[in-house]
Design a protein around this motif. Structure first.
Motif, PDB file in Angstrom:
ATOM      1  N   LEU A 160       0.830  -1.196   0.000  1.00 38.62           N
ATOM      2  CA  LEU A 160       0.000   0.000   0.000  1.00 38.62           C
ATOM      3  C   LEU A 160       0.868   1.251   0.000  1.00 38.62           C
ATOM      4  O   LEU A 160       1.810   1.361   0.785  1.00 38.62           O
ATOM      5  N   GLN A 161       0.538   2.183  -0.891  1.00 41.28           N
ATOM      6  CA  GLN A 161       1.178   3.495  -0.915  1.00 41.28           C
ATOM      7  C   GLN A 161       0.128   4.549  -0.556  1.00 41.28           C
ATOM      8  O   GLN A 161      -1.010   4.490  -1.039  1.00 41.28           O
ATOM      9  N   ILE A 162       0.502   5.518   0.290  1.00 43.19           N
ATOM     10  CA  ILE A 162      -0.436   6.566   0.695  1.00 43.19           C
ATOM     11  C   ILE A 162       0.221   7.937   0.591  1.00 43.19           C
ATOM     12  O   ILE A 162       1.448   8.071   0.586  1.00 43.19           O
ATOM     13  N   ASN A 163      -0.613   8.950   0.485  1.00 43.02           N
ATOM     14  CA  ASN A 163      -0.156  10.339   0.480  1.00 43.02           C
ATOM     15  C   ASN A 163      -1.337  11.216   0.882  1.00 43.02           C
ATOM     16  O   ASN A 163      -2.481  10.761   0.920  1.00 43.02           O
ATOM     17  N   SER A 164      -1.054  12.465   1.184  1.00 43.32           N
ATOM     18  CA  SER A 164      -2.122  13.448   1.372  1.00 43.32           C
ATOM     19  C   SER A 164      -1.954  14.540   0.323  1.00 43.32           C
ATOM     20  O   SER A 164      -0.847  15.044   0.109  1.00 43.32           O
ATOM     21  N   LEU A 165      -3.057  14.882  -0.338  1.00 47.42           N
ATOM     22  CA  LEU A 165      -3.035  15.913  -1.376  1.00 47.42           C
ATOM     23  C   LEU A 165      -3.501  17.261  -0.848  1.00 47.42           C
ATOM     24  O   LEU A 165      -3.694  18.197  -1.626  1.00 47.42           O
ATOM     25  N   SER A 232      -3.556  16.609  10.647  1.00 48.16           N
ATOM     26  CA  SER A 232      -4.159  15.800  11.701  1.00 48.16           C
ATOM     27  C   SER A 232      -4.811  14.545  11.128  1.00 48.16           C
ATOM     28  O   SER A 232      -4.661  13.447  11.676  1.00 48.16           O
ATOM     29  N   ASP A 233      -5.532  14.718  10.016  1.00 44.70           N
ATOM     30  CA  ASP A 233      -6.189  13.565   9.384  1.00 44.70           C
ATOM     31  C   ASP A 233      -5.161  12.554   8.886  1.00 44.70           C
ATOM     32  O   ASP A 233      -5.345  11.340   9.021  1.00 44.70           O
ATOM     33  N   PHE A 234      -4.083  13.043   8.281  1.00 45.64           N
ATOM     34  CA  PHE A 234      -3.074  12.129   7.738  1.00 45.64           C
ATOM     35  C   PHE A 234      -2.376  11.374   8.863  1.00 45.64           C
ATOM     36  O   PHE A 234      -2.136  10.166   8.759  1.00 45.64           O
ATOM     37  N   GLU A 235      -2.075  12.063   9.953  1.00 47.05           N
ATOM     38  CA  GLU A 235      -1.460  11.397  11.101  1.00 47.05           C
ATOM     39  C   GLU A 235      -2.410  10.362  11.704  1.00 47.05           C
ATOM     40  O   GLU A 235      -1.980   9.281  12.130  1.00 47.05           O
ATOM     41  N   LYS A 236      -3.702  10.677  11.727  1.00 45.87           N
ATOM     42  CA  LYS A 236      -4.689   9.726  12.246  1.00 45.87           C
ATOM     43  C   LYS A 236      -4.768   8.496  11.357  1.00 45.87           C
ATOM     44  O   LYS A 236      -4.853   7.357  11.858  1.00 45.87           O
ATOM     45  N   LEU A 237      -4.727   8.689  10.040  1.00 47.44           N
ATOM     46  CA  LEU A 237      -4.749   7.555   9.114  1.00 47.44           C
ATOM     47  C   LEU A 237      -3.553   6.644   9.350  1.00 47.44           C
ATOM     48  O   LEU A 237      -3.691   5.414   9.393  1.00 47.44           O
ATOM     49  N   ILE A 238      -2.387   7.237   9.528  1.00 46.27           N
ATOM     50  CA  ILE A 238      -1.178   6.452   9.793  1.00 46.27           C
ATOM     51  C   ILE A 238      -1.321   5.660  11.091  1.00 46.27           C
ATOM     52  O   ILE A 238      -0.962   4.476  11.161  1.00 46.27           O
ATOM     53  N   VAL A 255      -0.103  11.311  -6.645  1.00 47.69           N
ATOM     54  CA  VAL A 255      -1.186  12.292  -6.798  1.00 47.69           C
ATOM     55  C   VAL A 255      -2.384  11.719  -7.539  1.00 47.69           C
ATOM     56  O   VAL A 255      -3.399  12.380  -7.699  1.00 47.69           O
ATOM     57  N   ARG A 256      -2.277  10.468  -8.011  1.00 49.05           N
ATOM     58  CA  ARG A 256      -3.321   9.859  -8.835  1.00 49.05           C
ATOM     59  C   ARG A 256      -3.441  10.622 -10.158  1.00 49.05           C
ATOM     60  O   ARG A 256      -2.848  11.662 -10.345  1.00 49.05           O
ATOM     61  N   TYR A 260      -9.836  15.476  -9.170  1.00 48.44           N
ATOM     62  CA  TYR A 260     -10.822  15.716  -8.112  1.00 48.44           C
ATOM     63  C   TYR A 260     -10.376  15.276  -6.719  1.00 48.44           C
ATOM     64  O   TYR A 260     -11.071  15.513  -5.741  1.00 48.44           O
ATOM     65  N   TYR A 261      -9.237  14.600  -6.599  1.00 48.77           N
ATOM     66  CA  TYR A 261      -8.819  14.121  -5.278  1.00 48.77           C
ATOM     67  C   TYR A 261      -8.314  15.250  -4.382  1.00 48.77           C
ATOM     68  O   TYR A 261      -7.721  16.221  -4.831  1.00 48.77           O
ATOM     69  N   SER A 262      -8.554  15.088  -3.078  1.00 53.71           N
ATOM     70  CA  SER A 262      -8.006  15.974  -2.048  1.00 53.71           C
ATOM     71  C   SER A 262      -7.769  15.125  -0.801  1.00 53.71           C
ATOM     72  O   SER A 262      -8.306  14.027  -0.667  1.00 53.71           O
ATOM     73  N   LYS A 263      -6.929  15.631   0.075  1.00 53.04           N
ATOM     74  CA  LYS A 263      -6.584  14.880   1.293  1.00 53.04           C
ATOM     75  C   LYS A 263      -6.067  13.478   0.947  1.00 53.04           C
ATOM     76  O   LYS A 263      -5.152  13.339   0.152  1.00 53.04           O
ATOM     77  N   THR A 264      -6.666  12.433   1.478  1.00 55.57           N
ATOM     78  CA  THR A 264      -6.126  11.085   1.342  1.00 55.57           C
ATOM     79  C   THR A 264      -6.097  10.607  -0.106  1.00 55.57           C
ATOM     80  O   THR A 264      -7.095  10.705  -0.831  1.00 55.57           O
ATOM     81  N   ALA A 265      -4.936  10.081  -0.521  1.00 54.04           N
ATOM     82  CA  ALA A 265      -4.807   9.383  -1.799  1.00 54.04           C
ATOM     83  C   ALA A 265      -4.037   8.094  -1.532  1.00 54.04           C
ATOM     84  O   ALA A 265      -3.139   8.063  -0.697  1.00 54.04           O
TER      85      ALA A 265
END
Length: 404
Positions: A160-165, A232-238, A255-256, A260-265
């Motif tokens: 799994l790869q994650i990022n915040s946009l 805060s949201d990204f840290e919570k996801l982690i 970035v996909r 239309y993406y924002s925050k979690t990707a």
């Protein structure tokens, strides 16, 4: 002989069984998470995708099957599923029911005109889920958890790869920093990247050119410019991923391919399918409902590519089921039609229309993977009975046709 168009493929025999297994597995798991089915048209107004996916994206700029229909309408075959689901959501006025949450799953063909390669066709199929009305990062995590459940059920390994946009609050400053960086090295970037610096600089991060990717390792990182809410949201996801022992890596250039993406990707990636390694992806798109003239509604979703994972799926052993029914003489065939019709009210039945010897009927039952081979020969026809062999237990018996 007329062949399928380039980049389009028939699904037959073993492939079709694998396709159905993937769909039914994904549906079963999504239902456990509270999702219900939605269907949208394959053909949509082109403007839907220009407004949602983004005119600067490769999908809109290079890949859409776009044409003018006989009514003079600018239409295209859907290149992805989310935009159509959001349009249907707004059209049904579900966006006005602000205190309710809606969860939909969908599957079907998508179309992109690009160079066909392994795991990527011009007509391809996706399974996806979209969740509306829930702004909590817990929902982002739950979506990721559900995809993991699907892949585990299918026997597919992944990472799994994650990022915040980010969001509209933290994006402007980051965009400015990124443009300054890109302008300083624009002579080393490819033609597409130079175009994107003007149209949509975030898209540069999605460039697949190896030279560009090497340069971008030194680019500003959005996760270091997040506002307090996004951070805060990204840290919570982690923390949630860590608490459930879900392995992941943070990819700051993820970035996909959609605007239309924002925050979690996020993307689920496999090393077993060559260069096209993403097998599922998604994220949060809290502004898309509003972009398509609906009331502001938080949303998050994903899509997985069915052709991408076909070769990776471990098929369960197919169990024998149902009946194969055959006659050993022509005069018994009409009787078997009646028996087969009755038996189909409770069981799967394959009926052979030609009279054959017993050995040939047993082979026929094997071919269709039937559990029982039921045959009427001369004696059975005279006595009103039917001979049956259980092909699992290897037991034989004769019963009346009425009892059968």
């Amino acid at each position: 002989m007329i062949n399928p168009l380039r980049g389009m493929k028939d699904l037959t025999f073993e492939e079709s069984a694998r396709f159905v297994h993937i769909i039914t597995t994904a549906i079963g798991i999504s239902k456990k998470y509270g999702y219900s089915y939605i269907e949208t048209p394959i053909l949509e107004e082109t403007g839907l995708f220009k407004r949602s996916v983004g005119e600067s994206s490769d999908i809109v700029g290079k890949e859409m099957y776009q044409f003018e229909d006989k009514g003079g309408n600018d239409v295209c075959m859907r290149p992805e599923g989310t935009a159509g689901i959001v349009r249907a959501f707004v059209q049904a006025k579900l966006d006005r029911r602000q205190n309710e949450k809606f969860k939909f799953y969908y599957y079907g063909p998508m179309f992109r005109y690009e160079r066909p390669q392994k795991g990527r066709l011009r007509e391809f199929h996706q399974f996806g889920c979209e969740s509306f009305g829930e702004g909590s990062v817990y929902e982002d995590f739950t979506i990721i958890q559900m995809i993991g459940d699907i892949f585990r059920a299918l026997g597919i390994g992944y990472y799994l790869q994650i990022n915040s946009l980010g969001c509209p609050e933290c994006m402007p400053l980051y965009r400015e920093n990124l443009v300054n960086f890109l302008n300083d090295c624009k002579d080393e970037l490819c033609e597409d990247c130079n175009r994107r610096i003007v149209t949509n600089p975030i898209r540069v991060l999605d460039c697949k050119n190896e030279k560009c990717q090497n340069i971008l390792t030194e680019s500003p990182k959005l996760i270091k410019s997040l506002c307090s809410s996004c951070d805060s949201d990204f840290e919570k996801l982690i923390k949630l991923l860590n608490s459930e022992n879900i392995s992941y890596e943070i990819d700051t250039n993820l970035v996909r391919g959609l605007d239309y993406y924002s925050k979690t990707a996020f993307e689920f990636v496999s090393n077993e399918i060559g260069s096209q390694s993403a097998i599922a992806g998604g994220g949060r798109y809290d502004k898309l409902v509003e972009f398509l003239d609906g009331k502001p509604t938080p949303a998050v979703g994903f899509a997985l590519g069915i052709q991408r994972i076909m070769e990776l799926v471990q098929m369960p052993e197919i169990e024998r089921e149902g009946y194969y029914i055959g006659a050993m003489e022509e005069s018994a065939i009409d009787t078997l039609f009646h028996l087969a019709s009755k038996k189909r009210t409770t069981d799967k039945v394959t009926l052979e229309y030609s009279a054959k010897k017993l050995k040939a009927h047993l082979k026929g039952a094997d071919r269709v993977n039937a559990r029982y081979c039921a045959v009427v020969g001369e004696d059975e026809f005279r006595d009103g009975t039917i001979w049956i062999k259980d092909l699992i237990k290897k037991e034989e018996f004769t019963i009346s046709q009425k009892e059968f």
